[in-house]
Scaffold this active site. Structure first.
Site, PDB file in Angstrom:
ATOM      1  CB  SER A  86      -4.305   1.341   3.991  1.00  0.00           C
ATOM      2  OG  SER A  86      -3.507   1.040   2.876  1.00  0.00           O
ATOM      3  CB  SER A 135      -0.950   0.009   1.202  1.00  0.00           C
ATOM      4  OG  SER A 135      -2.031  -0.855   0.976  1.00  0.00           O
ATOM      5  CE  LYS A 142      -4.609   1.821  -0.585  1.00  0.00           C
ATOM      6  NZ  LYS A 142      -4.052   0.525  -0.191  1.00  0.00           N
TER       7      LYS A 142
END
Length: 317
Positions: free
Chosen positions: A149, A94, A97
């Site tokens: 997240s 993640s 991101k």
């Protein structure tokens, strides 16, 4: 030579001359021209970033970290304080991101609204809890993207900005090239593993992307440093209670963010910005068995280089 022979000879000479003219005249395409044009198109991606971790020798003595790849740099100068396998191409979960946030912040207002699609609502795993048909502002989605997240927020942002996640990912990869992150390949906006496809970056590239985003996006700094936020219900969406999952944000003095990540393929990952006594550090850990304590150990090591001792009793409990 008879008249017919002269006519054939002159006609042949004429067409031969015309052929050479079209083959060699500048600006007129030939059979070989498409390849140079493709190369030229790639060369048109201009690097807009001038900050990179410096390839200086780093003293790696005194640390025994399990992470596959580790990088600690002076945020301002780019001086490398610690490095381990920093050029290895690895999945980053993640932390992808960070780029998702950068793209939406560069191209949209925080007040812009996007609608949650069926794909966005059903993407799975980490989620902010979106429902198909809800409408949220970019700012609200960024809280959902960076705090818990949310993969649902990532897909909703991607579709909202470029109409589809596939097109958004193309722009993610173009942006990576613009930042000089040439050893990075994105396949989605969330960082999730995909069977049969490879998504990767390096510690150097990830630090470069994180530095650029932190440096250029005030809203990103504010959002990622938020410990918890409650988004009130509106006519367009339900209420959301979002807590920041970033390791060390509340337990290591000076940590402001940025982003953790985990998949079974990547292992535990963490990108951290910290500041103490005016000294700013940026750390990247990929594929760790214990990112929380290894990042704390890494930050202790880095701040000690400048004679700064950081007490963190909440972390030591």
């Amino acid at each position: 030579m008879n008249r017919m022979g002269k006519f054939v000879f002159l006609a042949g000479l004429f067409f031969l001359t015309i052929g050479f003219f079209f083959i060699f005249k500048p600006g007129i395409p030939t059979f070989g021209s498409p390849i140079p044009k493709v190369i030229a198109a790639r060369d048109q991606i201009k690097v807009i970033n001038d900050w990179f971790p410096k390839t200086l020798p780093a003293d790696n003595e005194g640390l025994n970290l399990t992470a596959k790849s580790v990088l600690l740099v002076d945020y301002d100068s780019g001086e490398v304080l610690y490095q381990k396998n920093v050029s290895d191409k690895l999945p980053a979960a993640s932390t992808v991101k960070i780029m998702t946030a950068l793209l939406v912040l560069e191209g949209n207002k925080l007040s812009d609204t996007f609608t949650v699609s069926k794909k966005g609502a059903e993407v799975g795993e980490d989620s902010m809890g979106l429902t198909e048909g809800e409408k949220l502002s970019v700012e609200e989605l960024l809280y959902g993207l960076m705090l818990p997240s949310g993969n649902d927020a990532a897909v909703t942002i991607a579709e909202g900005v470029y109409g589809s996640e596939d097109e958004f990912v193309k722009q993610m990869n173009i942006k990576a090239r613009q930042l000089g992150a040439d050893d990075t390949k994105f396949i989605n906006a969330s960082g999730l593993d995909v069977d049969g496809e490879t998504q990767y970056t390096t510690a150097v590239d990830l630090a470069t992307i994180a530095h650029y985003t932190w440096e250029t996006q005030k809203a990103f700094r504010r959002i990622t440093s938020t410990e918890r936020i409650f988004l009130d219900a509106t006519d367009a969406h339900k209420a959301f209670d979002l807590t920041n999952d970033t390791n060390l944000l509340t337990t290591y003095p000076g940590v402001r963010g940025i982003k953790p990540g985990f998949t079974w393929e990547s292992g535990l990952c963490l990108v951290t910005y910290a500041e103490n006594n005016g000294k700013k550090l940026l750390g990247v850990i990929l594929g760790s068995a214990n990112r929380r304590f290894e990042m704390a150990e890494l930050l202790d090591f880095g701040f000690s280089k400048y004679g700064i001792k950081v007490d963190h009793p909440a972390l030591d409990l």
